[in-house]
Design a protein around this motif. Structure first.
Motif, PDB file in Angstrom:
ATOM      1  N   ILE A 126      -9.475 -45.961  -9.182  1.00 24.54           N
ATOM      2  CA  ILE A 126      -9.404 -44.612  -9.754  1.00 24.54           C
ATOM      3  C   ILE A 126     -10.779 -43.943  -9.657  1.00 24.54           C
ATOM      4  CG2 ILE A 126      -9.084 -43.300 -11.889  1.00 24.54           C
ATOM      5  CD1 ILE A 126      -6.907 -45.310 -12.653  1.00 24.54           C
ATOM      6  N   LYS A 127     -11.842 -44.737  -9.902  1.00 21.23           N
ATOM      7  CA  LYS A 127     -13.204 -44.193  -9.861  1.00 21.23           C
ATOM      8  C   LYS A 127     -13.874 -44.389  -8.506  1.00 21.23           C
ATOM      9  CE  LYS A 127     -14.418 -43.675 -14.513  1.00 21.23           C
ATOM     10  NZ  LYS A 127     -15.421 -42.849 -15.071  1.00 21.23           N
ATOM     11  N   GLU A 128     -13.634 -45.497  -7.861  1.00 28.05           N
ATOM     12  CA  GLU A 128     -14.265 -45.823  -6.579  1.00 28.05           C
ATOM     13  C   GLU A 128     -13.187 -46.089  -5.539  1.00 28.05           C
ATOM     14  OE1 GLU A 128     -17.487 -45.859  -5.726  1.00 28.05           O
ATOM     15  OE2 GLU A 128     -18.170 -45.368  -7.742  1.00 28.05           O
ATOM     16  N   ARG A 129     -13.132 -45.254  -4.526  1.00 28.14           N
ATOM     17  CA  ARG A 129     -12.083 -45.391  -3.496  1.00 28.14           C
ATOM     18  C   ARG A 129     -12.320 -46.581  -2.565  1.00 28.14           C
ATOM     19  NH1 ARG A 129      -9.344 -42.386  -6.316  1.00 28.14           N
ATOM     20  NH2 ARG A 129      -9.486 -40.145  -6.213  1.00 28.14           N
ATOM     21  N   GLU A 130     -13.563 -46.801  -2.202  1.00 31.39           N
ATOM     22  CA  GLU A 130     -13.911 -47.831  -1.215  1.00 31.39           C
ATOM     23  C   GLU A 130     -14.305 -49.134  -1.898  1.00 31.39           C
ATOM     24  OE1 GLU A 130     -13.604 -47.168   2.060  1.00 31.39           O
ATOM     25  OE2 GLU A 130     -12.934 -45.158   1.484  1.00 31.39           O
ATOM     26  N   HIS A 131     -14.188 -50.224  -1.137  1.00 34.50           N
ATOM     27  CA  HIS A 131     -14.644 -51.526  -1.625  1.00 34.50           C
ATOM     28  C   HIS A 131     -16.143 -51.632  -1.331  1.00 34.50           C
ATOM     29  CE1 HIS A 131     -10.277 -52.706  -0.975  1.00 34.50           C
ATOM     30  NE2 HIS A 131     -10.486 -52.802  -2.262  1.00 34.50           N
ATOM     31  N   ASN A 132     -16.956 -51.091  -2.216  1.00 33.80           N
ATOM     32  CA  ASN A 132     -18.399 -51.126  -2.039  1.00 33.80           C
ATOM     33  C   ASN A 132     -19.040 -51.787  -3.259  1.00 33.80           C
ATOM     34  OD1 ASN A 132     -18.236 -49.125  -4.018  1.00 33.80           O
ATOM     35  ND2 ASN A 132     -18.449 -47.458  -2.553  1.00 33.80           N
ATOM     36  N   LYS A 133     -20.376 -51.768  -3.315  1.00 29.37           N
ATOM     37  CA  LYS A 133     -21.067 -52.409  -4.442  1.00 29.37           C
ATOM     38  C   LYS A 133     -20.665 -51.797  -5.774  1.00 29.37           C
ATOM     39  CE  LYS A 133     -25.257 -54.331  -2.489  1.00 29.37           C
ATOM     40  NZ  LYS A 133     -26.728 -54.328  -2.528  1.00 29.37           N
ATOM     41  N   ALA A 134     -20.560 -50.469  -5.820  1.00 24.24           N
ATOM     42  CA  ALA A 134     -20.194 -49.792  -7.067  1.00 24.24           C
ATOM     43  C   ALA A 134     -18.789 -50.200  -7.512  1.00 24.24           C
ATOM     44  CB  ALA A 134     -20.284 -48.281  -6.894  1.00 24.24           C
ATOM     45  N   PHE A 135     -17.883 -50.379  -6.539  1.00 23.19           N
ATOM     46  CA  PHE A 135     -16.512 -50.788  -6.837  1.00 23.19           C
ATOM     47  C   PHE A 135     -16.508 -52.161  -7.518  1.00 23.19           C
ATOM     48  CE2 PHE A 135     -12.733 -53.203  -5.669  1.00 23.19           C
ATOM     49  CZ  PHE A 135     -11.731 -52.363  -6.111  1.00 23.19           C
ATOM     50  N   TYR A 136     -17.187 -53.135  -6.905  1.00 27.40           N
ATOM     51  CA  TYR A 136     -17.190 -54.489  -7.463  1.00 27.40           C
ATOM     52  C   TYR A 136     -17.991 -54.567  -8.760  1.00 27.40           C
ATOM     53  CZ  TYR A 136     -14.655 -56.040  -3.423  1.00 27.40           C
ATOM     54  OH  TYR A 136     -13.682 -56.194  -2.479  1.00 27.40           O
ATOM     55  N   LYS A 137     -18.996 -53.728  -8.906  1.00 27.12           N
ATOM     56  CA  LYS A 137     -19.733 -53.659 -10.174  1.00 27.12           C
ATOM     57  C   LYS A 137     -18.800 -53.179 -11.294  1.00 27.12           C
ATOM     58  CE  LYS A 137     -23.880 -51.761 -12.249  1.00 27.12           C
ATOM     59  NZ  LYS A 137     -25.052 -50.901 -12.091  1.00 27.12           N
ATOM     60  N   LEU A 138     -17.966 -52.172 -10.992  1.00 26.22           N
ATOM     61  CA  LEU A 138     -17.000 -51.680 -11.969  1.00 26.22           C
ATOM     62  C   LEU A 138     -15.964 -52.752 -12.298  1.00 26.22           C
ATOM     63  CD1 LEU A 138     -15.872 -49.419 -13.724  1.00 26.22           C
ATOM     64  CD2 LEU A 138     -14.703 -48.523 -11.685  1.00 26.22           C
ATOM     65  N   CYS A 139     -15.492 -53.475 -11.284  1.00 26.73           N
ATOM     66  CA  CYS A 139     -14.541 -54.571 -11.525  1.00 26.73           C
ATOM     67  C   CYS A 139     -15.145 -55.611 -12.470  1.00 26.73           C
ATOM     68  CB  CYS A 139     -14.140 -55.237 -10.213  1.00 26.73           C
ATOM     69  SG  CYS A 139     -13.062 -54.255  -9.166  1.00 26.73           S
ATOM     70  N   LYS A 140     -16.409 -55.980 -12.236  1.00 27.30           N
ATOM     71  CA  LYS A 140     -17.076 -56.964 -13.102  1.00 27.30           C
ATOM     72  C   LYS A 140     -17.332 -56.403 -14.494  1.00 27.30           C
ATOM     73  CE  LYS A 140     -19.844 -60.068 -12.239  1.00 27.30           C
ATOM     74  NZ  LYS A 140     -19.636 -61.471 -12.349  1.00 27.30           N
ATOM     75  N   HIS A 141     -17.512 -55.097 -14.599  1.00 26.37           N
ATOM     76  CA  HIS A 141     -17.688 -54.476 -15.906  1.00 26.37           C
ATOM     77  C   HIS A 141     -16.391 -54.586 -16.723  1.00 26.37           C
ATOM     78  CE1 HIS A 141     -18.649 -51.600 -19.051  1.00 26.37           C
ATOM     79  NE2 HIS A 141     -17.550 -50.940 -18.746  1.00 26.37           N
ATOM     80  N   ILE A 142     -15.272 -54.331 -16.066  1.00 26.83           N
ATOM     81  CA  ILE A 142     -13.978 -54.391 -16.753  1.00 26.83           C
ATOM     82  C   ILE A 142     -13.578 -55.832 -17.026  1.00 26.83           C
ATOM     83  CG2 ILE A 142     -11.527 -53.798 -16.597  1.00 26.83           C
ATOM     84  CD1 ILE A 142     -12.350 -51.493 -14.708  1.00 26.83           C
ATOM     85  N   GLU A 143     -13.776 -56.706 -16.048  1.00 28.47           N
ATOM     86  CA  GLU A 143     -13.402 -58.118 -16.170  1.00 28.47           C
ATOM     87  C   GLU A 143     -14.575 -58.969 -15.681  1.00 28.47           C
ATOM     88  OE1 GLU A 143     -12.427 -61.494 -16.864  1.00 28.47           O
ATOM     89  OE2 GLU A 143     -10.820 -60.131 -17.431  1.00 28.47           O
ATOM     90  N   PRO A 144     -15.391 -59.513 -16.597  1.00 29.78           N
ATOM     91  CA  PRO A 144     -16.581 -60.284 -16.194  1.00 29.78           C
ATOM     92  C   PRO A 144     -16.283 -61.466 -15.258  1.00 29.78           C
ATOM     93  CG  PRO A 144     -16.673 -59.771 -18.527  1.00 29.78           C
ATOM     94  CD  PRO A 144     -15.308 -59.352 -18.048  1.00 29.78           C
ATOM     95  N   GLN A 145     -15.101 -62.059 -15.346  1.00 32.16           N
ATOM     96  CA  GLN A 145     -14.728 -63.195 -14.492  1.00 32.16           C
ATOM     97  C   GLN A 145     -14.012 -62.748 -13.218  1.00 32.16           C
ATOM     98  OE1 GLN A 145     -15.596 -66.418 -15.100  1.00 32.16           O
ATOM     99  NE2 GLN A 145     -16.833 -65.483 -16.709  1.00 32.16           N
TER     100      GLN A 145
END
Length: 167
Positions: A126-145
């Motif tokens: 929803i926030k990051e369209r591409e699989h980039n560093k910001a995308f995976y940083k957001l994923c880790k923010h939502i789910e640390p594991q």
């Protein structure tokens, strides 16, 4: 030696360990030890509520979700476990965009942490369209594991292909 399609890109020592688990027939037992039961989110309504709760707790400042559902048409062989779509519709003289998340129906009987990983992945789009560093940083923010769960999800998919359903 069997091709491990869901583990492509992982180091050879990791894939060799997984191959050894498959050959010994212990992959199902390993997954059952870590994830002893499937989640209870069976209906599209329950899935919508589950996804909305995660979204509201982690990324409040985003567009609302108009639809969340299990989709039997999503094929895992094309590397899709879920899909985030933005549907644009004309309403009068305005263009309205609606967010939809569809999760492969193969995850109706999956462990809850793996379903959560897929939901987090699609919410991050929803926030990051591409699989980039910001995308995976957001994923880790939502789910640390997130990264461990992604690997476990790949093991689960390998389990489904080779041994069949876990539960």
């Amino acid at each position: 030696m069997q091709e491990l399609q869901y583990l492509q890109g992982y180091p050879n020592d990791i894939t060799a360990q997984v191959q050894h688990l498959i050959e010994k027939g212990t992959l199902p037992a390993l997954l059952l030890q870590k994830y002893p039961s499937p989640h209870e989110i069976r209906t599209d309504k329950a899935l919508y509520e589950y996804v909305t709760a995660i979204k509201n707790s982690s990324i409040q400042k985003s567009q609302p979700l108009s639809k969340v559902l299990y989709d039997a048409k999503i094929k895992m062989h094309y590397q899709a476990l879920g899909v985030h779509k933005i549907i644009s519709r004309v309403q009068g003289n305005k263009l309205k965009a609606k967010n939809e998340i569809r999760i492969s129906s193969a995850f109706r009987n999956a462990p809850e942490p793996l379903l959560r990983m897929i939901v987090v992945h699609e919410l991050a789009h929803i926030k990051e369209r591409e699989h980039n560093k910001a995308f995976y940083k957001l994923c880790k923010h939502i789910e640390p594991q997130y990264h461990q769960l992604e690997f476990d999800m790949r093991l689960y998919l390998t389990q489904l292909d080779i041994f069949g359903p876990l539960y």
